[in-house]
Design a protein around this motif. Structure first.
Motif, PDB file in Angstrom:
ATOM      1  N   UNK A 170      49.839  41.426  43.816  1.00  0.00           N
ATOM      2  CA  UNK A 170      48.908  40.851  44.794  1.00  0.00           C
ATOM      3  C   UNK A 170      48.840  41.800  45.959  1.00  0.00           C
ATOM      4  N   UNK A 171      48.034  42.813  45.851  1.00  0.00           N
ATOM      5  CA  UNK A 171      47.944  43.769  46.961  1.00  0.00           C
ATOM      6  C   UNK A 171      46.476  44.024  47.296  1.00  0.00           C
ATOM      7  N   UNK A 172      46.273  44.394  48.573  1.00  0.00           N
ATOM      8  CA  UNK A 172      44.942  44.758  49.043  1.00  0.00           C
ATOM      9  C   UNK A 172      44.923  46.245  49.372  1.00  0.00           C
ATOM     10  N   UNK A 173      43.859  46.676  50.086  1.00  0.00           N
ATOM     11  CA  UNK A 173      43.725  48.102  50.404  1.00  0.00           C
ATOM     12  C   UNK A 173      44.953  48.633  51.161  1.00  0.00           C
ATOM     13  N   UNK A 174      45.404  47.872  52.182  1.00  0.00           N
ATOM     14  CA  UNK A 174      46.484  48.368  53.053  1.00  0.00           C
ATOM     15  C   UNK A 174      47.765  48.603  52.242  1.00  0.00           C
ATOM     16  N   UNK A 175      48.100  47.647  51.385  1.00  0.00           N
ATOM     17  CA  UNK A 175      49.336  47.790  50.596  1.00  0.00           C
ATOM     18  C   UNK A 175      49.198  48.911  49.562  1.00  0.00           C
ATOM     19  N   UNK A 176      48.001  49.061  49.036  1.00  0.00           N
ATOM     20  CA  UNK A 176      47.777  50.133  48.048  1.00  0.00           C
ATOM     21  C   UNK A 176      47.997  51.502  48.711  1.00  0.00           C
ATOM     22  N   UNK A 177      47.425  51.660  49.911  1.00  0.00           N
ATOM     23  CA  UNK A 177      47.590  52.949  50.617  1.00  0.00           C
ATOM     24  C   UNK A 177      49.062  53.143  50.989  1.00  0.00           C
ATOM     25  N   UNK A 178      49.713  52.077  51.462  1.00  0.00           N
ATOM     26  CA  UNK A 178      51.122  52.193  51.888  1.00  0.00           C
ATOM     27  C   UNK A 178      52.006  52.587  50.698  1.00  0.00           C
ATOM     28  N   UNK A 229      42.818  47.023  40.048  1.00  0.00           N
ATOM     29  CA  UNK A 229      41.695  46.197  39.569  1.00  0.00           C
ATOM     30  C   UNK A 229      41.330  45.161  40.614  1.00  0.00           C
ATOM     31  N   UNK A 230      40.006  44.937  40.777  1.00  0.00           N
ATOM     32  CA  UNK A 230      39.541  43.910  41.716  1.00  0.00           C
ATOM     33  C   UNK A 230      38.644  42.891  41.002  1.00  0.00           C
ATOM     34  N   UNK A 231      37.527  43.377  40.438  1.00  0.00           N
ATOM     35  CA  UNK A 231      36.666  42.492  39.649  1.00  0.00           C
ATOM     36  C   UNK A 231      36.588  43.087  38.240  1.00  0.00           C
ATOM     37  N   UNK A 232      36.802  42.237  37.229  1.00  0.00           N
ATOM     38  CA  UNK A 232      36.853  42.770  35.865  1.00  0.00           C
ATOM     39  C   UNK A 232      35.856  42.068  34.960  1.00  0.00           C
ATOM     40  N   UNK A 233      35.288  42.800  34.006  1.00  0.00           N
ATOM     41  CA  UNK A 233      34.440  42.135  33.019  1.00  0.00           C
ATOM     42  C   UNK A 233      35.319  41.256  32.120  1.00  0.00           C
ATOM     43  N   UNK A 234      34.747  40.236  31.474  1.00  0.00           N
ATOM     44  CA  UNK A 234      35.577  39.365  30.613  1.00  0.00           C
ATOM     45  C   UNK A 234      36.155  40.116  29.425  1.00  0.00           C
ATOM     46  N   UNK A 238      43.800  43.525  33.764  1.00  0.00           N
ATOM     47  CA  UNK A 238      43.808  42.080  34.044  1.00  0.00           C
ATOM     48  C   UNK A 238      43.836  41.941  35.557  1.00  0.00           C
ATOM     49  N   UNK A 239      43.489  40.761  36.087  1.00  0.00           N
ATOM     50  CA  UNK A 239      43.619  40.601  37.542  1.00  0.00           C
ATOM     51  C   UNK A 239      45.044  40.961  37.962  1.00  0.00           C
ATOM     52  N   UNK A 240      45.192  41.764  39.011  1.00  0.00           N
ATOM     53  CA  UNK A 240      46.522  42.157  39.495  1.00  0.00           C
ATOM     54  C   UNK A 240      47.076  43.402  38.833  1.00  0.00           C
ATOM     55  N   UNK A 241      46.289  44.038  37.945  1.00  0.00           N
ATOM     56  CA  UNK A 241      46.783  45.264  37.293  1.00  0.00           C
ATOM     57  C   UNK A 241      46.611  46.477  38.206  1.00  0.00           C
ATOM     58  N   UNK A 242      47.596  47.374  38.124  1.00  0.00           N
ATOM     59  CA  UNK A 242      47.562  48.638  38.876  1.00  0.00           C
ATOM     60  C   UNK A 242      47.991  49.739  37.910  1.00  0.00           C
ATOM     61  N   UNK A 243      47.256  50.849  37.895  1.00  0.00           N
ATOM     62  CA  UNK A 243      47.649  52.019  37.082  1.00  0.00           C
ATOM     63  C   UNK A 243      47.935  53.177  38.026  1.00  0.00           C
ATOM     64  N   UNK A 244      48.966  53.952  37.688  1.00  0.00           N
ATOM     65  CA  UNK A 244      49.406  55.056  38.548  1.00  0.00           C
ATOM     66  C   UNK A 244      49.644  56.247  37.621  1.00  0.00           C
ATOM     67  N   UNK A 245      48.905  57.343  37.826  1.00  0.00           N
ATOM     68  CA  UNK A 245      49.032  58.444  36.876  1.00  0.00           C
ATOM     69  C   UNK A 245      49.197  59.794  37.549  1.00  0.00           C
ATOM     70  N   UNK A 246      49.729  60.707  36.739  1.00  0.00           N
ATOM     71  CA  UNK A 246      50.009  62.070  37.182  1.00  0.00           C
ATOM     72  C   UNK A 246      48.870  62.961  36.683  1.00  0.00           C
TER      73      UNK A 246
END
Ligand code: SIN
Length: 313
Positions: free
Chosen positions: A61-69, A135-140, A255-263
């Motif tokens: 459950x993160x927004x822009x600020x937490x993502x940047x932090x 992810x913020x808004x996702x297709x079904x 899915x809602x709440x998914x985050x990907x982090x890559x090199x």
């Protein structure tokens, strides 16, 4: 040893790492990205990222600020994108990937801004080291993203081919993307970005060699220094195919709440373009972390043809 322990980085580790495919991609659990993380947890995430090249977090459950932090724990965060002129208010680091915007720009919805395999912004002399996508808004259904492991792609080439490609440099540019129209075209023309990168890049942290051919940024010019257009084209076609062989990839269902982090120094990725035609919206937010100037196996550095380095803070 229990299954849970088997996935720990070490017996003392604070996170769980579950590999998702044979060569690349792992899911990390046991961490809440909204919280300030300990140095140790950050080091463990970095290690998992270096090993698996892309890592995923669920149910965040993160927004822009937490993502940047969170991104700042891994390096300097760059502005959104060299050509982004409308980042979200108050967040110049956030690059929106927004089907609603593409509908305005291109007259039709698209899954993402690009529908080819690429490594982020390799037209720059110092492409981003890492990208973090939320992810913020996702297709079904549809709109998955795939990543490929460029180190595996290099290491599994026959020795004679590795030796040959070690000495090559390919030109990367934004040109073809601009030609597709939209408001970005003008700024790309005004401030072009073009760089020769070694086709084989040595990772600055792991020392691994990666097949650094970023199809989305090399396809417009198809230029390998000194080889001429015909040979360059054949060789790049073959290298793109090697770089994106299915066995080196992992496919991620958002899915809602998914985050990907890559090199970005060891992967390319593809937003699978199967969502736009359905008319569903897909909105994700990306931040990038400043990268260094790539080096080839003999230590030669990338060479800028046009454009400035892209620094973070
Ligand atoms: C990106 O290329 O950074 C975004 C990928 C996506 O839209 O899934």
């Amino acid at each position: 040893m229990t299954t849970t322990e088997a996935h720990k980085v070490s017996s003392e580790s604070t996170i769980l790492v579950q590999p998702l495919a044979g060569y690349t991609g792992a899911e990390i659990s046991g961490v809440d990205l909204a919280q300030e993380l300990s140095d140790r947890t950050v080091a463990e995430i970095r290690q998992a990222l270096l090993t698996w090249k892309v890592v995923f977090f669920r149910d965040q459950s993160i927004g822009h600020a937490e993502q940047v932090a969170f991104a700042r724990r891994f390096g300097k965060v760059t502005p959104a994108h060299p050509y982004e002129d409308k980042p979200p208010e108050g967040f110049p680091e956030i690059f929106p990937i927004d089907s609603r915007r593409y509908a305005e720009q291109y007259g039709r919805k698209r899954t993402s801004y690009d529908s080819s395999w690429h490594t982020d912004v390799t037209a720059l002399i110092n492409p981003p080291a890492f990208s973090l996508l939320r992810a913020h808004i996702l297709p079904p259904y549809g709109g998955d993203t795939a990543w490929t492991n460029l180190v595996a792609a290099y290491e599994n080439l026959p020795a004679s081919v590795r030796e040959f490609v070690d000495g090559l440099d390919a030109e990367h540019t934004f040109e073809q993307r601009a030609a597709r129209g939209g408001s970005r075209a003008e700024s790309v023309e005004r401030k072009p970005l073009r760089t020769f990168h070694p086709v084989v890049r040595v990772h600055p942290e792991t020392g691994e060699r990666a097949l650094y051919v970023s199809p989305g940024f090399t396809r417009a010019l198809k230029n390998i220094r000194g080889l001429g257009p015909r040979l360059s084209s054949h060789i790049l076609d073959a290298l793109w195919e090697e770089a994106t062989r299915t066995e080196y990839t992992v496919r991620f269902r958002w899915q809602p709440g998914s985050v990907a982090f890559w090199d970005n120094r060891a992967t390319a990725h593809l937003a699978i373009p199967d969502a736009g035609h359905l008319g569903h919206d897909r909105v994700l937010y990306r931040v990038t972390i400043e990268g260094d100037v790539p080096k080839g196996v003999d230590g030669r550095a990338s060479e800028s043809v046009e454009g400035d380095p892209f620094y973070g803070s």
